[in-house]
Design a protein around this motif. Structure first.
Motif, PDB file in Angstrom:
ATOM      1  N   UNK A 129      88.685   8.202  48.323  1.00  0.00           N
ATOM      2  CA  UNK A 129      90.022   8.800  48.301  1.00  0.00           C
ATOM      3  C   UNK A 129      89.931  10.329  48.270  1.00  0.00           C
ATOM      4  N   UNK A 130      91.105  10.949  48.439  1.00  0.00           N
ATOM      5  CA  UNK A 130      91.191  12.410  48.517  1.00  0.00           C
ATOM      6  C   UNK A 130      90.258  12.951  49.603  1.00  0.00           C
ATOM      7  N   UNK A 131      90.216  12.276  50.730  1.00  0.00           N
ATOM      8  CA  UNK A 131      89.288  12.636  51.797  1.00  0.00           C
ATOM      9  C   UNK A 131      89.871  13.716  52.694  1.00  0.00           C
ATOM     10  N   UNK A 132      88.963  14.516  53.253  1.00  0.00           N
ATOM     11  CA  UNK A 132      89.345  15.548  54.212  1.00  0.00           C
ATOM     12  C   UNK A 132      88.132  15.840  55.085  1.00  0.00           C
ATOM     13  N   UNK A 133      88.292  16.743  56.021  1.00  0.00           N
ATOM     14  CA  UNK A 133      87.180  17.102  56.907  1.00  0.00           C
ATOM     15  C   UNK A 133      86.039  17.770  56.150  1.00  0.00           C
ATOM     16  N   UNK A 134      86.289  18.180  54.914  1.00  0.00           N
ATOM     17  CA  UNK A 134      85.248  18.812  54.096  1.00  0.00           C
ATOM     18  C   UNK A 134      84.519  17.813  53.192  1.00  0.00           C
ATOM     19  N   UNK A 135      84.907  16.547  53.241  1.00  0.00           N
ATOM     20  CA  UNK A 135      84.320  15.537  52.350  1.00  0.00           C
ATOM     21  C   UNK A 135      82.888  15.191  52.762  1.00  0.00           C
ATOM     22  N   UNK A 136      82.032  15.043  51.745  1.00  0.00           N
ATOM     23  CA  UNK A 136      80.657  14.578  51.950  1.00  0.00           C
ATOM     24  C   UNK A 136      80.566  13.147  51.451  1.00  0.00           C
ATOM     25  N   UNK A 137      79.902  12.291  52.216  1.00  0.00           N
ATOM     26  CA  UNK A 137      79.852  10.859  51.930  1.00  0.00           C
ATOM     27  C   UNK A 137      78.428  10.380  51.651  1.00  0.00           C
ATOM     28  N   UNK A 138      78.353   9.302  50.888  1.00  0.00           N
ATOM     29  CA  UNK A 138      77.133   8.502  50.795  1.00  0.00           C
ATOM     30  C   UNK A 138      77.295   7.191  51.565  1.00  0.00           C
ATOM     31  N   UNK A 139      78.552   6.839  51.815  1.00  0.00           N
ATOM     32  CA  UNK A 139      78.871   5.658  52.626  1.00  0.00           C
ATOM     33  C   UNK A 139      80.254   5.863  53.232  1.00  0.00           C
ATOM     34  N   UNK A 140      80.371   5.532  54.519  1.00  0.00           N
ATOM     35  CA  UNK A 140      81.666   5.611  55.176  1.00  0.00           C
ATOM     36  C   UNK A 140      81.887   4.312  55.933  1.00  0.00           C
ATOM     37  N   UNK A 141      82.973   3.627  55.601  1.00  0.00           N
ATOM     38  CA  UNK A 141      83.280   2.359  56.249  1.00  0.00           C
ATOM     39  C   UNK A 141      84.728   2.378  56.736  1.00  0.00           C
ATOM     40  N   UNK A 142      84.975   1.695  57.856  1.00  0.00           N
ATOM     41  CA  UNK A 142      86.267   1.840  58.530  1.00  0.00           C
ATOM     42  C   UNK A 142      87.011   0.528  58.726  1.00  0.00           C
ATOM     43  N   UNK A 143      86.596  -0.549  58.049  1.00  0.00           N
ATOM     44  CA  UNK A 143      87.246  -1.834  58.310  1.00  0.00           C
ATOM     45  C   UNK A 143      88.719  -1.853  57.935  1.00  0.00           C
ATOM     46  N   UNK A 144      89.125  -1.018  56.980  1.00  0.00           N
ATOM     47  CA  UNK A 144      90.540  -1.007  56.595  1.00  0.00           C
ATOM     48  C   UNK A 144      91.440  -0.487  57.717  1.00  0.00           C
ATOM     49  N   UNK A 145      90.855   0.201  58.689  1.00  0.00           N
ATOM     50  CA  UNK A 145      91.638   0.693  59.819  1.00  0.00           C
ATOM     51  C   UNK A 145      92.019  -0.419  60.785  1.00  0.00           C
ATOM     52  N   UNK A 146      91.431  -1.614  60.577  1.00  0.00           N
ATOM     53  CA  UNK A 146      91.752  -2.773  61.421  1.00  0.00           C
ATOM     54  C   UNK A 146      92.990  -3.515  60.924  1.00  0.00           C
ATOM     55  N   UNK A 147      93.406  -3.234  59.693  1.00  0.00           N
ATOM     56  CA  UNK A 147      94.546  -3.949  59.107  1.00  0.00           C
ATOM     57  C   UNK A 147      95.842  -3.359  59.658  1.00  0.00           C
ATOM     58  N   UNK A 148      96.475  -4.067  60.551  1.00  0.00           N
ATOM     59  CA  UNK A 148      97.651  -3.507  61.219  1.00  0.00           C
ATOM     60  C   UNK A 148      98.822  -3.275  60.278  1.00  0.00           C
ATOM     61  N   UNK A 149      98.813  -3.946  59.129  1.00  0.00           N
ATOM     62  CA  UNK A 149      99.870  -3.716  58.153  1.00  0.00           C
ATOM     63  C   UNK A 149      99.492  -2.637  57.145  1.00  0.00           C
ATOM     64  N   UNK A 150      98.305  -2.011  57.355  1.00  0.00           N
ATOM     65  CA  UNK A 150      97.867  -0.966  56.435  1.00  0.00           C
ATOM     66  C   UNK A 150      98.448   0.379  56.792  1.00  0.00           C
ATOM     67  N   UNK A 151      98.390   1.320  55.865  1.00  0.00           N
ATOM     68  CA  UNK A 151      99.017   2.633  56.084  1.00  0.00           C
ATOM     69  C   UNK A 151      98.278   3.490  57.111  1.00  0.00           C
ATOM     70  N   UNK A 152      96.988   3.176  57.379  1.00  0.00           N
ATOM     71  CA  UNK A 152      96.214   4.020  58.284  1.00  0.00           C
ATOM     72  C   UNK A 152      95.664   3.206  59.463  1.00  0.00           C
ATOM     73  N   UNK A 153      96.377   2.162  59.840  1.00  0.00           N
ATOM     74  CA  UNK A 153      95.903   1.271  60.904  1.00  0.00           C
ATOM     75  C   UNK A 153      95.729   2.013  62.231  1.00  0.00           C
ATOM     76  N   UNK A 154      94.657   1.649  62.952  1.00  0.00           N
ATOM     77  CA  UNK A 154      94.424   2.155  64.306  1.00  0.00           C
ATOM     78  C   UNK A 154      94.645   0.984  65.255  1.00  0.00           C
ATOM     79  N   UNK A 155      95.723   0.990  66.035  1.00  0.00           N
ATOM     80  CA  UNK A 155      96.057  -0.176  66.868  1.00  0.00           C
ATOM     81  C   UNK A 155      94.929  -0.636  67.782  1.00  0.00           C
ATOM     82  N   UNK A 156      94.132   0.289  68.300  1.00  0.00           N
ATOM     83  CA  UNK A 156      93.055  -0.101  69.219  1.00  0.00           C
ATOM     84  C   UNK A 156      91.938  -0.868  68.511  1.00  0.00           C
ATOM     85  N   UNK A 157      91.931  -0.870  67.163  1.00  0.00           N
ATOM     86  CA  UNK A 157      90.908  -1.597  66.412  1.00  0.00           C
ATOM     87  C   UNK A 157      91.344  -3.009  66.071  1.00  0.00           C
ATOM     88  N   UNK A 158      92.490  -3.429  66.564  1.00  0.00           N
ATOM     89  CA  UNK A 158      92.970  -4.783  66.299  1.00  0.00           C
ATOM     90  C   UNK A 158      91.940  -5.795  66.798  1.00  0.00           C
TER      91      UNK A 158
END
Length: 284
Positions: A129-158
């Motif tokens: 959380x509190x992510x931005x272009x300046x964030x440093x990660x130890x793990x980055x996962x994007x499966x939540x972007x597949x949830x079309x009912x989610x707040x940050x859904x990416x339609x092409x990932x359906x």
């Protein structure tokens, strides 16, 4: 087949006197007006010396080794929830191993480019959380972007399960016979290369997992696909895995724009309970 670029890379690290010796033998032989038997043998030995040194150096240079294990080979992983305290896995599709490394430098990464706009939250990431272009990660996962009912859904990932996953590992974790395991997916042809600009060895491939039809559940046959990139920096002892369903070209762009920095912490074998881990997307 060794080309000139491979030989030049292979020569890096060979003692200078050996290369000079081989070269002198070669040029001495060429200065003769006539190739006598002795000169021909000398030339052949010089060429063989150069090639053998190059092959040995190249083999030692690449920091990842891969093999397909026997179906019956087992890999034990500690699992406190199991009555025995561990689980044994078999029928792995690929085993990737690394040099014995006493200490690895802990790292974190910052994506310089992503195929989507980074949202303020990405569940399952570290941090999430509190992510931005300046964030440093130890793990980055994007499966939540597949949830079309989610707040940050990416339609092409359906329909996708894991568009993009980036994780870090350490060579010291895989000491004492440990390895990265591809358990369910079967790899296609594996490409091994070195990226000079990032100073990393790279192993990359496309992989598939096929499921037969199950008429009793009204399910047709289908195949899952993903691409995978492993980047290893042997002098620092770290490994980064970049995988997902967005396609190899996209993953390569993510990988080549990834910024990596050391945290100052040193990782040893004792820091890890298990010396095996899975690299299937969504497994482990």
């Amino acid at each position: 087949m060794l080309d000139s670029l491979t030989l030049l890379r292979a020569m890096n690290g060979i003692h200078e006197e050996y290369v000079v010796m081989a070269g002198n033998l070669y040029f001495d032989s060429r200065q003769a007006k006539r190739f006598k038997t002795k000169r021909i043998i000398t030339l052949a030995l010089a060429a063989a010396l150069i090639l053998s040194l190059g092959i040995a150096a190249y083999a030692a240079f690449f920091s990842m080794a891969q093999r397909v294990p026997e179906k019956s080979e087992t890999f034990r992983i500690n699992w406190a929830e199991n009555e025995s305290g561990y689980i044994e896995w078999s029928d792995a599709k690929l085993v990737v191993t690394f040099p014995e490394t006493a200490e690895s430098r802990e790292i974190e990464f910052r994506p310089g480019w992503l195929p989507y706009e980074l949202p303020a939250e990405l569940g399952g990431s570290d941090p999430w959380n509190h992510l931005s272009s300046d964030s440093w990660f130890k793990r980055l996962t994007s499966e939540t972007l597949c949830f079309l009912d989610g707040p940050h859904a990416v339609p092409s990932y359906k329909g996708m399960m894991q568009p993009l996953l980036i994780e870090t590992y350490y060579m010291s974790m895989f000491n004492n016979g440990g390895a990265l395991l591809l358990l369910y997916y079967t790899p296609d042809e594996i490409t091994e290369e070195h990226w000079d600009d990032l100073g990393v060895d790279v192993m990359r491939f496309h992989a598939t997992q096929h499921f037969d039809a199950r008429p009793e559940y009204n399910m047709p046959e289908y195949t899952l696909e993903q691409d995978m990139i492993l980047m290893a920096k042997p002098d620092a002892g770290w490994v980064v895995r970049i995988c997902g369903e967005v396609g190899m070209d996209t993953l390569l762009k993510v990988a080549k724009n990834l910024e990596v920095r050391e945290t100052g912490r040193t990782m040893t074998s004792d820091d890890f309970e298990n010396h095996y881990t899975f690299m299937d997307g969504g497994v482990g």
